[in-house]
Design an enzyme around this catalytic site. Structure first.
Site, PDB file in Angstrom:
ATOM      1  N   THR A 293      39.897  42.449  33.126  1.00 50.88           N
ATOM      2  CA  THR A 293      40.488  43.533  33.925  1.00 50.88           C
ATOM      3  C   THR A 293      42.003  43.581  33.734  1.00 50.88           C
ATOM      4  OG1 THR A 293      38.751  43.219  35.587  1.00 50.88           O
ATOM      5  CG2 THR A 293      40.723  44.397  36.296  1.00 50.88           C
TER       6      THR A 293
ATOM      7  N   ILE B 272      52.517  44.182  44.120  1.00 55.16           N
ATOM      8  CA  ILE B 272      53.678  44.178  45.038  1.00 55.16           C
ATOM      9  C   ILE B 272      54.699  43.152  44.559  1.00 55.16           C
ATOM     10  CG2 ILE B 272      54.421  43.929  47.432  1.00 55.16           C
ATOM     11  CD1 ILE B 272      51.506  44.200  48.301  1.00 55.16           C
TER      12      ILE B 272
ATOM     13  N   LYS C 177      47.301  32.071  47.439  1.00 51.44           N
ATOM     14  CA  LYS C 177      48.498  32.934  47.473  1.00 51.44           C
ATOM     15  C   LYS C 177      49.448  32.502  48.589  1.00 51.44           C
ATOM     16  CE  LYS C 177      45.795  36.805  45.680  1.00 51.44           C
ATOM     17  NZ  LYS C 177      44.910  37.908  46.080  1.00 51.44           N
TER      18      LYS C 177
ATOM     19  N   VAL D 155      50.456  36.749  43.289  1.00 51.38           N
ATOM     20  CA  VAL D 155      50.437  36.997  44.745  1.00 51.38           C
ATOM     21  C   VAL D 155      50.553  38.490  45.008  1.00 51.38           C
ATOM     22  CG1 VAL D 155      51.529  36.503  46.958  1.00 51.38           C
ATOM     23  CG2 VAL D 155      51.528  34.763  45.173  1.00 51.38           C
TER      24      VAL D 155
ATOM     25  N   GLU E 177      37.271  38.062  42.530  1.00 54.49           N
ATOM     26  CA  GLU E 177      37.417  36.943  41.587  1.00 54.49           C
ATOM     27  C   GLU E 177      36.084  36.706  40.875  1.00 54.49           C
ATOM     28  OE1 GLU E 177      40.413  35.248  40.982  1.00 54.49           O
ATOM     29  OE2 GLU E 177      41.000  36.997  42.127  1.00 54.49           O
TER      30      GLU E 177
HETATM   31  P1  NAP Z   1      38.366  38.769  34.098  1.00 56.71           P
HETATM   32  O1  NAP Z   1      38.191  40.243  34.096  1.00 56.71           O
HETATM   33  O2  NAP Z   1      37.222  37.904  34.436  1.00 56.71           O
HETATM   34  O3  NAP Z   1      38.901  38.360  32.641  1.00 56.71           O
HETATM   35  C1  NAP Z   1      39.025  37.031  32.233  1.00 56.71           C
HETATM   36  C2  NAP Z   1      39.278  36.989  30.739  1.00 56.71           C
HETATM   37  O4  NAP Z   1      39.406  35.631  30.350  1.00 56.71           O
HETATM   38  C3  NAP Z   1      38.163  37.596  29.898  1.00 56.71           C
HETATM   39  O5  NAP Z   1      38.715  38.350  28.855  1.00 56.71           O
HETATM   40  C4  NAP Z   1      37.422  36.379  29.334  1.00 56.71           C
HETATM   41  O6  NAP Z   1      36.910  36.567  28.040  1.00 56.71           O
HETATM   42  C5  NAP Z   1      38.558  35.384  29.245  1.00 56.71           C
HETATM   43  N1  NAP Z   1      38.039  34.020  29.350  1.00 56.71           N
HETATM   44  C6  NAP Z   1      37.336  33.480  30.363  1.00 56.71           C
HETATM   45  N2  NAP Z   1      37.042  32.196  30.107  1.00 56.71           N
HETATM   46  C7  NAP Z   1      37.555  31.927  28.888  1.00 56.71           C
HETATM   47  C8  NAP Z   1      37.572  30.785  28.066  1.00 56.71           C
HETATM   48  N3  NAP Z   1      36.968  29.662  28.426  1.00 56.71           N
HETATM   49  N4  NAP Z   1      38.224  30.877  26.890  1.00 56.71           N
HETATM   50  C9  NAP Z   1      38.816  32.023  26.510  1.00 56.71           C
HETATM   51  N5  NAP Z   1      38.833  33.145  27.247  1.00 56.71           N
HETATM   52  C10 NAP Z   1      38.205  33.092  28.414  1.00 56.71           C
HETATM   53  O7  NAP Z   1      39.549  38.324  35.050  1.00 56.71           O
HETATM   54  P2  NAP Z   1      40.744  39.217  35.608  1.00 56.71           P
HETATM   55  O8  NAP Z   1      40.284  39.933  36.827  1.00 56.71           O
HETATM   56  O9  NAP Z   1      41.389  39.985  34.521  1.00 56.71           O
HETATM   57  O10 NAP Z   1      41.725  38.081  36.137  1.00 56.71           O
HETATM   58  C11 NAP Z   1      42.526  37.328  35.273  1.00 56.71           C
HETATM   59  C12 NAP Z   1      43.513  36.509  36.099  1.00 56.71           C
HETATM   60  O11 NAP Z   1      44.310  37.394  36.869  1.00 56.71           O
HETATM   61  C13 NAP Z   1      42.857  35.545  37.097  1.00 56.71           C
HETATM   62  O12 NAP Z   1      43.666  34.414  37.234  1.00 56.71           O
HETATM   63  C14 NAP Z   1      42.875  36.347  38.392  1.00 56.71           C
HETATM   64  O13 NAP Z   1      42.876  35.524  39.538  1.00 56.71           O
HETATM   65  C15 NAP Z   1      44.203  37.050  38.248  1.00 56.71           C
HETATM   66  N6  NAP Z   1      44.342  38.281  39.022  1.00 56.71           N
HETATM   67  C16 NAP Z   1      43.392  39.238  38.951  1.00 56.71           C
HETATM   68  C17 NAP Z   1      43.573  40.404  39.656  1.00 56.71           C
HETATM   69  C18 NAP Z   1      42.566  41.527  39.605  1.00 56.71           C
HETATM   70  O14 NAP Z   1      42.760  42.500  40.304  1.00 56.71           O
HETATM   71  N7  NAP Z   1      41.516  41.433  38.825  1.00 56.71           N
HETATM   72  C19 NAP Z   1      44.724  40.589  40.423  1.00 56.71           C
HETATM   73  C20 NAP Z   1      45.691  39.567  40.465  1.00 56.71           C
HETATM   74  C21 NAP Z   1      45.477  38.420  39.752  1.00 56.71           C
HETATM   75  P3  NAP Z   1      35.718  37.620  27.716  1.00 56.71           P
HETATM   76  O15 NAP Z   1      36.241  38.960  28.152  1.00 56.71           O
HETATM   77  O16 NAP Z   1      35.533  37.538  26.259  1.00 56.71           O
HETATM   78  O17 NAP Z   1      34.549  37.159  28.527  1.00 56.71           O
HETATM   79  N1  HSE Z   2      40.370  38.813  44.058  1.00 53.62           N
HETATM   80  C1  HSE Z   2      41.705  39.112  44.390  1.00 53.62           C
HETATM   81  C2  HSE Z   2      41.724  40.026  45.599  1.00 53.62           C
HETATM   82  C3  HSE Z   2      42.388  39.777  43.220  1.00 53.62           C
HETATM   83  O1  HSE Z   2      40.684  40.551  45.966  1.00 53.62           O
HETATM   84  O2  HSE Z   2      42.783  40.211  46.200  1.00 53.62           O
HETATM   85  C4  HSE Z   2      43.854  39.870  43.404  1.00 53.62           C
HETATM   86  O3  HSE Z   2      44.451  38.630  43.476  1.00 53.62           O
END
Ligand code: NAP
Ligand code: HSE
Length: 440
Positions: A14, A138, A207, A134, A192
């Site tokens: 994402t 924002i 956070k 966090v 998550e």
């Molecule tokens: P996600 O959609 O699950 O994407 C995770 C990515 O990491 C995927 O591309 C996956 O590969 C790759 N990956 C997972 N395990 C791996 C491994 N062992 N080796 C290599 N690549 C690996 O997660 P996301 O929502 O983008 O979140 C990413 C980070 O941002 C997390 O720390 C999350 O807490 C943080 N975050 C997310 C949001 C949100 O709104 N989603 C907001 C703030 C912070 P594949 O695609 O090939 O499976």
């Molecule tokens: N899973 C988290 C949330 C993503 O719902 O706020 C952003 O950190």
């Protein structure tokens, strides 16, 4: 214009795909603001063949994300994989040890290993940045570290998990079930990888521990965050809260307590009743909001999208622009937290018992004579004064009777004592639910 800042992206989910879209869409504007172009050179994820809605052809594919920082064509690694340990942590360590800057959205990793990584980054004179970790889009880390830097922060609190806020506000608006609304939050990309992290309050606790470290100049202490999630909240609680003039929100709260002469850190994530007239009562959907109370600034309110690809990418790229600018000017990015790691204070956790507040207590009880008297006797014996009490019939509580009460202000230890007195009572069909009422 100077040479581009060369970026490697570890993780193309994402947030990773969002970063690619943002860097491509706003390339010219970013280059002007950063003083140099920001160019993605290499990318990595688990599955090379996965369709991600972005064209990866211009970028080198790296099978092993852990060694991306060692590539000669990379200045900064952006870690967007997630997980407190595993490949994300290995990638972060390798990157910093290779003398490259690290940007991450990974609050779990920063909450668990932020001090180690910050220490390493200081020693290597490289930046460690985590604005996206966090409250998504924002700029609250920057706001506290820089905008409010002159203040003593007295309290920091807010809505730190978009998934929980989405679920609570959707349950409130539609009366839908918890599980149904959770599935929708997952489909929207807020949740998550393990949604238990969201609904059990762990993500918000990650956070909060980061915010507390920055706000109070304290060493991160995630293990001491008292954490409760939203999984036990019933539609009936939402209705009772509304009848009393409140909405229910998952609130993370931190402050310091020096009542015994030692500065201690209080950190708690728990569903709270929020009065209709409090600004946080109007924060709906996946929106996050953080309130910081500075001794000169007064109350600061940061509000915006707390999750999702665009907002989170916005925070990631803001960190990249900062790094590009500071490298351009030959400077260092500054400490990852508000002060260098060696100056952060190791604060012992503050007990909650002495805290004064009002609370909502909900009991599900057997419908027989004397049950209400048993509950009120426990309150009396523990010195808890009841402000209001509602008993609801069986129809919306699965055959049990719901008793909800709100206490007058008093020490939290008295409420704990009342619950201790009721422990094991055959009148209670489930353990009681306690939620604090957010004060001014
Ligand atoms: P996600 O959609 O699950 O994407 C995770 C990515 O990491 C995927 O591309 C996956 O590969 C790759 N990956 C997972 N395990 C791996 C491994 N062992 N080796 C290599 N690549 C690996 O997660 P996301 O929502 O983008 O979140 C990413 C980070 O941002 C997390 O720390 C999350 O807490 C943080 N975050 C997310 C949001 C949100 O709104 N989603 C907001 C703030 C912070 P594949 O695609 O090939 O499976
Ligand atoms: N899973 C988290 C949330 C993503 O719902 O706020 C952003 O950190």
């Amino acid at each position: 214009m100077s040479e581009p800042l060369r970026i490697a992206l570890a993780g193309l989910g994402t947030v990773g795909a969002g970063v690619i879209r943002l860097v491509e869409t706003n390339a010219a504007l970013i280059a002007r603001r950063a003083g140099r172009p920001i160019k993605i050179t290499a990318v990595s994820a688990r599955d090379r063949s996965k369709q991600r809605g972005v064209d990866l052809a211009p970028y080198a594919w790296e099978d092993d994300m852990v060694i991306m920082g060692e590539r000669a064509d990379v200045d900064v690694v952006v870690e967007l994989v997630g997980g407190s340990d595993g490949p994300a942590l290995a990638c972060a360590r390798t990157t910093i040890e290779a003398g490259k800057a690290l940007v991450t959205a990974n609050k779990a990793m920063i909450a668990h290993h932020g001090l180690e990584l910050a220490r390493k980054a200081e020693a290597a004179h490289v930046a460690l940045k985590f604005e996206a970790a966090v409250a998504g889009g924002i700029p609250v880390i920057k706001g506290l570290r820089e905008g409010a830097a002159a203040n003593e922060i007295e309290r920091v609190y807010g809505i730190l998990n978009g998934t929980c806020n989405f679920i609570l506000s959707a349950m409130e608006d539609s009366g839908r079930d918890f599980a149904d609304v959770l599935a929708e939050a997952q489909a929207k990309g807020y949740a998550e990888a393990d949604p238990a992290f969201d609904i059990e309050g762990i993500d918000a606790a990650h956070k909060l521990s980061i915010l507390a470290a920055i706000s109070f100049g304290a060493e991160i202490d995630f293990a001491s965050v008292e954490t409760a999630g939203i999984g036990r909240i019933l539609a009936a609680d939402i209705a009772q809260a509304e009848a009393l003039g409140y909405v229910i929100r998952l609130i993370g709260m931190a402050d310091t307590d020096s009542s015994d002469g030692t500065i201690r850190l209080f950190q708690r994530v728990q569903p709270h009743l929020v009065p209709f007239d409090h600004p946080l009562a109007h924060v709906d959907g996946a929106t996050n909001a953080v309130v910081a109370e500075g001794n000169f600034s007064g109350r600061l309110l940061f509000q915006g999208a707390g999750a999702g690809d665009g907002p989170t990418a916005s925070a990631v790229v803001a960190d990249l622009i900062d790094i590009a600018r500071s490298m351009e000017n030959g400077g260092e990015a500054g400490p990852a937290f508000s002060v260098p790691v060696g100056e952060l204070e190791a604060m012992a956790p503050a007990p909650s018992g002495n805290r004064l507040g009002r609370a909502y207590l909900r009991f599900l009880v057997a419908d027989r004579p004397g049950v209400l008297a048993e509950i009120t006797a426990a309150m009396r014996d523990a010195g808890v004064s009841i402000e209001s009490l509602i008993q609801k019939g069986r129809h919306d509580t699965g055959g049990e009777v719901l008793v909800a009460l709100v206490t007058h202000e008093g020490p939290e230890s008295a409420v704990s004592e009342a619950l201790r007195l009721l422990e094991g009572s055959p009148s209670l069909t489930q353990p009681p639910l306690v939620m604090q009422i957010l004060g001014e």
